[in-house]
Design a protein around this motif. Structure first.
Motif, mmCIF file in Angstrom:
data_model
loop_
_atom_site.group_PDB
_atom_site.id
_atom_site.type_symbol
_atom_site.label_atom_id
_atom_site.label_comp_id
_atom_site.label_asym_id
_atom_site.label_seq_id
_atom_site.Cartn_x
_atom_site.Cartn_y
_atom_site.Cartn_z
ATOM 1 N N UNK A 1 0.790 -1.222 0.000
ATOM 2 C CA UNK A 1 0.000 0.000 0.000
ATOM 3 C C UNK A 1 0.833 1.288 0.000
ATOM 4 N N UNK A 2 2.132 1.175 0.086
ATOM 5 C CA UNK A 2 2.973 2.365 0.217
ATOM 6 C C UNK A 2 3.000 3.169 -1.089
ATOM 7 N N UNK A 3 2.514 4.395 -1.039
ATOM 8 C CA UNK A 3 2.446 5.227 -2.250
ATOM 9 C C UNK A 3 3.839 5.669 -2.725
ATOM 10 N N UNK A 4 4.748 5.899 -1.783
ATOM 11 C CA UNK A 4 6.089 6.303 -2.192
ATOM 12 C C UNK A 4 6.784 5.193 -2.979
ATOM 13 N N UNK A 5 6.535 3.953 -2.589
ATOM 14 C CA UNK A 5 7.106 2.839 -3.335
ATOM 15 C C UNK A 5 6.507 2.775 -4.735
ATOM 16 N N UNK A 6 5.194 2.994 -4.834
ATOM 17 C CA UNK A 6 4.560 3.031 -6.153
ATOM 18 C C UNK A 6 5.130 4.169 -6.985
#
Length: 227
Positions: free
Chosen positions: A83-88
């Motif tokens: 769910x991590x947006x920074x990873x996306x």
């Protein structure tokens, strides 16, 4: 090098596309909200209508590559429970940058190195400075993730002829990201946490890209290795 900065580079056309995609589904969202409220923007980008609008278009979509790759990477990662947006954001930037062959083979624009195989990168570490070693380590991780994620069939075909299998790419990718995460430059660039996540969850990130490649890519394609 690859930075987690897709969301920072969205264009006015991107915001218009998102607002239009959501309005077609009966959602009320204004351009003002998208432009001024990062939390609102992130929430709206997670809406399945945005991904569907991107994938339903034939030919070229009138959005930036940053928006296109971020939304697709975010959607694929969430299906893997990530769910991590920074990873996306980082993986979207990876897909965008590596869509240019020159960047696929170069750790950094200011370095003279041009690599085509992981073994070449590992050998280059022996004579690299500390900063160069960091950049090469990161590139090894990115390269291993990109190849094993976007060119699954190619790896499987080569594996039958004795070439490395997915376990090789996962191990070298995890090790490279783990090493890079502890470098001071990773902290300065605010990438240490992302590298840690990729080191611990490399397989899930690869599986997310496998799914994405099957959805939007030619599954039989080969990497652009031409010199």
């Amino acid at each position: 090098m690859v930075l987690a900065n897709c969301r920072a580079q969205f264009t006015a056309a991107d915001f218009e596309f998102v607002a239009r995609a959501l309005s077609h589904k009966g959602n009320r969202v204004s351009l003002v909200e998208l432009l001024s409220d990062p939390d609102c923007r992130d929430e709206m980008l997670d809406h399945e209508a945005v991904a569907k609008a991107l994938l339903s278009k034939t030919g070229q979509v009138a959005v930036s590559q940053q928006l296109y790759f971020y939304v697709l990477a975010r959607t694929a990662l969430r299906r893997q429970g990530i769910e991590d947006r920074d990873l996306a954001d980082y993986m979207g930037a990876l897909l965008w940058r590596f869509s240019t062959v020159q960047h696929l083979h170069s750790p950094h624009d200011k370095l003279p190195h041009q690599f085509h195989y992981i073994v070449e990168m590992l050998e280059a570490l022996a004579n690299a400075s500390a900063a160069e070693a960091f950049l090469i380590r990161v590139h090894i991780g990115n390269y291993a993730l990109f190849l094993s994620g976007m060119f699954r069939s190619w790896i499987e075909r080569r594996q039958q002829r004795g070439a490395p299998d997915f376990s090789f790419y996962e191990e070298v990718g995890r090790t490279s990201f783990r090493t890079a995460a502890h470098h001071r430059l990773a902290t300065q660039l605010e990438l240490a946490q992302i590298y840690h996540q990729l080191a611990e969850g490399f397989q899930y990130a690869r599986l997310a890209l496998n799914e994405l490649a099957h959805q939007v890519w030619n599954p039989e394609a080969e990497p652009p290795f031409k010199r």
